[in-house]
Design a protein around this motif. Sequence first.
Motif, PDB file in Angstrom:
ATOM      1  N   ASP A   1       0.843  -1.200   0.000  1.00 48.80           N
ATOM      2  CA  ASP A   1       0.000   0.000   0.000  1.00 48.80           C
ATOM      3  C   ASP A   1       0.876   1.246   0.000  1.00 48.80           C
ATOM      4  OD1 ASP A   1      -1.604   2.274   1.129  1.00 48.80           O
ATOM      5  OD2 ASP A   1      -3.161   0.742   1.151  1.00 48.80           O
ATOM      6  N   VAL A   2       0.594   2.163  -0.928  1.00 47.72           N
ATOM      7  CA  VAL A   2       1.446   3.340  -1.077  1.00 47.72           C
ATOM      8  C   VAL A   2       1.391   4.236   0.163  1.00 47.72           C
ATOM      9  CG1 VAL A   2      -0.255   4.881  -2.166  1.00 47.72           C
ATOM     10  CG2 VAL A   2       2.176   5.062  -2.756  1.00 47.72           C
ATOM     11  N   ARG A   3       0.274   4.190   0.907  1.00 47.54           N
ATOM     12  CA  ARG A   3       0.218   4.973   2.150  1.00 47.54           C
ATOM     13  C   ARG A   3       1.219   4.443   3.171  1.00 47.54           C
ATOM     14  NH1 ARG A   3      -3.520   5.313  -1.706  1.00 47.54           N
ATOM     15  NH2 ARG A   3      -4.125   3.231  -1.057  1.00 47.54           N
ATOM     16  N   LEU A   4       1.423   3.117   3.181  1.00 44.55           N
ATOM     17  CA  LEU A   4       2.411   2.520   4.079  1.00 44.55           C
ATOM     18  C   LEU A   4       3.823   2.892   3.631  1.00 44.55           C
ATOM     19  CD1 LEU A   4       3.066   0.684   6.463  1.00 44.55           C
ATOM     20  CD2 LEU A   4       2.970  -1.276   4.901  1.00 44.55           C
ATOM     21  N   LYS A   5       4.055   2.915   2.318  1.00 43.27           N
ATOM     22  CA  LYS A   5       5.360   3.341   1.808  1.00 43.27           C
ATOM     23  C   LYS A   5       5.646   4.784   2.219  1.00 43.27           C
ATOM     24  CE  LYS A   5       5.758   0.379  -2.297  1.00 43.27           C
ATOM     25  NZ  LYS A   5       6.010   0.368  -3.757  1.00 43.27           N
ATOM     26  N   ALA A   6       4.622   5.632   2.135  1.00 44.51           N
ATOM     27  CA  ALA A   6       4.785   7.031   2.524  1.00 44.51           C
ATOM     28  C   ALA A   6       5.132   7.145   4.007  1.00 44.51           C
ATOM     29  CB  ALA A   6       3.513   7.811   2.212  1.00 44.51           C
ATOM     30  N   LYS A   7       4.452   6.361   4.819  1.00 44.40           N
ATOM     31  CA  LYS A   7       4.716   6.373   6.261  1.00 44.40           C
ATOM     32  C   LYS A   7       6.148   5.926   6.542  1.00 44.40           C
ATOM     33  CE  LYS A   7       2.912   4.547  10.645  1.00 44.40           C
ATOM     34  NZ  LYS A   7       1.880   3.668  11.258  1.00 44.40           N
TER      35      LYS A   7
END
Length: 274
Positions: free
Chosen positions: A187-193
């Motif tokens: 998930d790209v939100r997890l990558k961002a985090k």
Amino acid sequence: MLFIGLTGSIATGKSTVSSILAAPPYSLPIIDADVFARKVVEPGTRGYRAIVKYFGPTTPDLLAPITDSMPADGPDGKGRPLNRQALGKRIFGSSEERKNDRNVLNEIVHPAVRREVYKSIFRNYLGGSWAVVLDVPLLFESGWDRLSGVVMVVAVKDPKVQMQRLRKRDPHLSREEAQNRVLSQTDVRLKAKRCEARGKGKGVVIWNDGSKDELKANIDAALAEMRRDSPPWWNWICLLCPPIGVAAGAWVYWQNININKKWREMEAEEKSKL
């Protein structure tokens, strides 16, 4: 030389950011792992033969169809090109079978891509480039973040935006196929985090839910900060005095090992609270 590790997820705008960084006023060299991934599986290569051997017996449409302009042994006698849509259907999805197929493909492609990337990094280093962009979709998963002085993640906050862009870009995909491609990646939100957890100056998230002008403004701000933290004169010192360059690279690598260790500890702590 500063390594900028560029990543994201499918249909978040990573390729757009890469093209902006490659054009003036930045004109940064782009080492695109996807380009190398296509190169190392061209007909006649060792990667091509390995893919045909494993996937061919169970994927009848794995190769481009035979036509007047595409003979059975390919236009150059090395074999017909891979049918990427057919291969994509084999590897994208969340089932164990799809995960296994995806792992097999990665084991074929990734080592060959690594060799090409290392050669390209070395050429740009000798050429005196201030920075080079490592454009790698699976930057964290493949460990390339350990070499990156700065990790840049291109992300969207709204999952619906990602799906809309993917289906607009690839209209041949059904909703289920598009969903499988999104779910097959972290998930790209997890990558961002994870990128933000690297700390100031080591990770930057480029949010791309808005217009292209907003995207360019975010990139401008990020590159200005990188130049302040890693000015071009420092690159020349590392180039003209290789021991300093080696020491600087080793320092970045050691820092990134510790950053990843802290991230894993954070993940374990969050899971323990569930």
